[in-house]
Design a protein around this motif. Structure first.
Motif, PDB file in Angstrom:
ATOM      1  N   LEU A 171     -58.741 -26.010  10.140  1.00 45.04           N
ATOM      2  CA  LEU A 171     -57.129 -26.292   9.956  1.00 45.04           C
ATOM      3  C   LEU A 171     -56.740 -24.722  10.501  1.00 45.04           C
ATOM      4  CD1 LEU A 171     -55.511 -28.338   8.588  1.00 45.04           C
ATOM      5  CD2 LEU A 171     -55.395 -26.591   6.728  1.00 45.04           C
TER       6      LEU A 171
ATOM      7  N   VAL B 295     -61.943 -28.069   6.684  1.00 46.40           N
ATOM      8  CA  VAL B 295     -61.538 -29.218   5.849  1.00 46.40           C
ATOM      9  C   VAL B 295     -62.785 -30.372   6.078  1.00 46.40           C
ATOM     10  CG1 VAL B 295     -59.947 -30.758   5.466  1.00 46.40           C
ATOM     11  CG2 VAL B 295     -59.080 -28.586   5.797  1.00 46.40           C
TER      12      VAL B 295
ATOM     13  N   ILE C  32     -56.166 -36.471   7.442  1.00 41.04           N
ATOM     14  CA  ILE C  32     -55.331 -35.250   8.343  1.00 41.04           C
ATOM     15  C   ILE C  32     -54.249 -36.034   9.177  1.00 41.04           C
ATOM     16  CG2 ILE C  32     -55.599 -33.813  10.442  1.00 41.04           C
ATOM     17  CD1 ILE C  32     -57.013 -32.909   7.977  1.00 41.04           C
TER      18      ILE C  32
ATOM     19  N   GLU D 244     -51.303 -36.701   7.182  1.00 40.75           N
ATOM     20  CA  GLU D 244     -50.530 -37.518   6.483  1.00 40.75           C
ATOM     21  C   GLU D 244     -49.267 -37.080   6.035  1.00 40.75           C
ATOM     22  OE1 GLU D 244     -52.877 -35.865   5.560  1.00 40.75           O
ATOM     23  OE2 GLU D 244     -52.460 -34.450   3.745  1.00 40.75           O
ATOM     24  N   ILE D 245     -49.053 -35.729   6.109  1.00 41.10           N
ATOM     25  CA  ILE D 245     -47.851 -35.198   5.755  1.00 41.10           C
ATOM     26  C   ILE D 245     -46.720 -35.804   6.737  1.00 41.10           C
ATOM     27  CG2 ILE D 245     -46.651 -32.915   5.498  1.00 41.10           C
ATOM     28  CD1 ILE D 245     -49.188 -31.794   4.626  1.00 41.10           C
ATOM     29  N   SER D 246     -47.094 -35.419   8.304  1.00 44.47           N
ATOM     30  CA  SER D 246     -46.117 -35.957   9.078  1.00 44.47           C
ATOM     31  C   SER D 246     -45.935 -37.349   9.066  1.00 44.47           C
ATOM     32  CB  SER D 246     -46.522 -35.393  10.564  1.00 44.47           C
ATOM     33  OG  SER D 246     -47.750 -35.782  10.577  1.00 44.47           O
ATOM     34  N   PHE D 247     -46.831 -37.960   8.435  1.00 41.20           N
ATOM     35  CA  PHE D 247     -46.935 -39.425   8.379  1.00 41.20           C
ATOM     36  C   PHE D 247     -45.768 -39.870   7.349  1.00 41.20           C
ATOM     37  CE2 PHE D 247     -48.246 -43.741   6.888  1.00 41.20           C
ATOM     38  CZ  PHE D 247     -48.077 -44.387   8.136  1.00 41.20           C
TER      39      PHE D 247
ATOM     40  N   ALA E 102     -46.198 -32.495  13.291  1.00 41.02           N
ATOM     41  CA  ALA E 102     -47.504 -32.065  12.431  1.00 41.02           C
ATOM     42  C   ALA E 102     -46.980 -30.687  11.919  1.00 41.02           C
ATOM     43  CB  ALA E 102     -48.551 -31.884  13.228  1.00 41.02           C
TER      44      ALA E 102
ATOM     45  N   ALA F 234     -49.460 -28.286  11.013  1.00 40.03           N
ATOM     46  CA  ALA F 234     -50.475 -27.165  11.435  1.00 40.03           C
ATOM     47  C   ALA F 234     -51.376 -27.732  12.562  1.00 40.03           C
ATOM     48  CB  ALA F 234     -51.567 -27.309   9.856  1.00 40.03           C
TER      49      ALA F 234
ATOM     50  N   VAL G  80     -54.789 -28.780  14.098  1.00 37.98           N
ATOM     51  CA  VAL G  80     -56.009 -29.223  13.460  1.00 37.98           C
ATOM     52  C   VAL G  80     -57.213 -29.400  14.554  1.00 37.98           C
ATOM     53  CG1 VAL G  80     -57.228 -30.820  11.919  1.00 37.98           C
ATOM     54  CG2 VAL G  80     -54.842 -30.235  11.679  1.00 37.98           C
TER      55      VAL G  80
ATOM     56  N   ARG H 213     -50.631 -44.787  14.183  1.00 42.08           N
ATOM     57  CA  ARG H 213     -49.618 -44.837  13.273  1.00 42.08           C
ATOM     58  C   ARG H 213     -48.472 -45.922  13.276  1.00 42.08           C
ATOM     59  NH1 ARG H 213     -47.775 -38.909  11.552  1.00 42.08           N
ATOM     60  NH2 ARG H 213     -49.909 -37.681  11.875  1.00 42.08           N
TER      61      ARG H 213
HETATM   62  N1  LIG Z   1     -52.994 -26.554   2.948  1.00 42.32           N
HETATM   63  C1  LIG Z   1     -53.399 -27.771   3.639  1.00 42.32           C
HETATM   64  N2  LIG Z   1     -54.601 -28.172   3.179  1.00 42.32           N
HETATM   65  C2  LIG Z   1     -55.327 -29.017   3.736  1.00 42.32           C
HETATM   66  N3  LIG Z   1     -54.783 -29.927   4.760  1.00 42.32           N
HETATM   67  C3  LIG Z   1     -53.622 -29.390   5.196  1.00 42.32           C
HETATM   68  C4  LIG Z   1     -52.857 -28.112   4.812  1.00 42.32           C
HETATM   69  N4  LIG Z   1     -51.949 -28.061   5.347  1.00 42.32           N
HETATM   70  C5  LIG Z   1     -51.884 -29.149   6.686  1.00 42.32           C
HETATM   71  N5  LIG Z   1     -52.929 -29.760   6.205  1.00 42.32           N
HETATM   72  C6  LIG Z   1     -53.439 -30.920   7.124  1.00 42.32           C
HETATM   73  O1  LIG Z   1     -53.057 -30.647   8.597  1.00 42.32           O
HETATM   74  C7  LIG Z   1     -52.402 -31.573   8.886  1.00 42.32           C
HETATM   75  C8  LIG Z   1     -51.455 -31.456  10.157  1.00 42.32           C
HETATM   76  O2  LIG Z   1     -50.660 -32.500  10.494  1.00 42.32           O
HETATM   77  P1  LIG Z   1     -49.621 -33.205   9.193  1.00 42.32           P
HETATM   78  O3  LIG Z   1     -48.620 -32.132   8.821  1.00 42.32           O
HETATM   79  O4  LIG Z   1     -49.263 -34.432   9.437  1.00 42.32           O
HETATM   80  O5  LIG Z   1     -50.724 -33.033   7.806  1.00 42.32           O
HETATM   81  C9  LIG Z   1     -51.586 -32.021   7.969  1.00 42.32           C
HETATM   82  C10 LIG Z   1     -52.550 -32.076   6.669  1.00 42.32           C
HETATM   83  O6  LIG Z   1     -53.106 -33.321   6.972  1.00 42.32           O
END
Ligand SMILES: Nc1ncnc2c1ncn2[C@@H]1O[C@@H]2COP(=O)(O)O[C@H]2[C@H]1O
Length: 241
Positions: free
Chosen positions: A157, A166, A172, A174-177, A183, A185, A187, A200
């Motif tokens: 990450l 990680v 990976i 799931e936040i944007s989902f 996204a 970050a 990755v 998705r």
């Molecule tokens: N602090 C964190 N710890 C672990 N995983 C993270 C963190 N920040 C972002 N991610 C993962 O990186 C992904 C980038 O895409 P998403 O934002 O969709 O979802 C994010 C998480 O799955």
């Protein structure tokens, strides 16, 4: 075995005549009892089990109630019973991990909020991929077409110039989902890392079809994010207005 066909319910000399217990009519009363009990419970498996027993007693009644069995009614009841048996087997399969491969069983441990049936359903729409080389799977600020679960190996990450590894069992993307946003970050999956990948759009349409599945997946990703939050520290940022 023969049963009396006439219903005898009279009282003789104050004593209750129990001959009714030996007529075919008793079967219909027992069937009724099981149907009523079934309709009083909320547990679907128990409800269906009780209705099935009730159906069997109806069949006994139709068989013994007259000199010639009532085959039409027996056939109709048997069909109702068969439909019930099929659904009982479907429910049992949904609740059971029977027949899952070792890989699937190991993966299922990550899906704590899904029952085995829901897990099988979403896995039918997943690809298993192995990164042939270091492979960018999310780019900060860009919408991704896929959502991933690290099943073996690790991903890196990249956030604010830091690299964090990680490992397996982490989702990976799931936040944007969940937030329907780009996204958060960068990755990169390391060469040889094994990932389970979902389109998705397909996952979203599965969730739209079933509220229960949607709730289970939402709860799963919320738990995953909460776990990640519990080991991270907030970034320094200006107060929101
Ligand atoms: N602090 C964190 N710890 C672990 N995983 C993270 C963190 N920040 C972002 N991610 C993962 O990186 C992904 C980038 O895409 P998403 O934002 O969709 O979802 C994010 C998480 O799955």
């Amino acid at each position: 075995m023969r049963f009396y066909t006439d219903r005898v319910t009279s009282r003789t000399g104050g004593a209750v005549d129990i001959s009714y217990l030996f007529t075919a009519g008793i079967f219909v009363q027992i069937a009724l009892l099981f149907y009523v009990l079934g309709l009083l419970v909320r547990n679907e498996l128990l409800l269906r089990g009780l209705l099935l027993i009730g159906t069997m007693f109806y069949i006994l009644y139709y068989y013994f109630v007259s000199d010639v069995p009532l085959w039409d009614a027996i056939f109709a009841s048997a069909m109702i019973g068969l439909a019930n048996v099929i659904m009982i087997l479907v429910i049992l399969r949904e609740k059971s991990t029977l027949g899952m491969s070792d890989d699937m069983l190991a993966l299922y441990g990550t899906f704590t909020t899904l029952n085995p049936g829901q897990f099988r359903k979403i896995m039918r729409h997943a690809d298993w991929i192995t990164a042939p080389e270091d492979l960018p799977i999310c780019t900060r600020g860009v919408r991704s077409d896929y959502l991933y679960l690290v099943s073996k190996g690790q991903v890196i990450l990249r956030d604010d110039g830091r690299n964090v590894a990680v490992g397996s069992g982490n989702f990976i993307g799931e936040i944007s989902f969940l937030l329907d946003c780009p996204a958060t970050a960068d990755v990169i999956a390391m060469q040889g890392t094994e990932l389970v990948r979902w389109d998705r759009q397909k996952l979203m349409s599965l969730m739209h079809k079933s509220v229960r599945l949607s709730n289970a997946i939402g709860a799963l990703f919320n738990a995953d994010i909460a776990r990640k939050l519990s080991v991270s520290w907030p970034k320094d940022q200006a107060h929101r207005e």
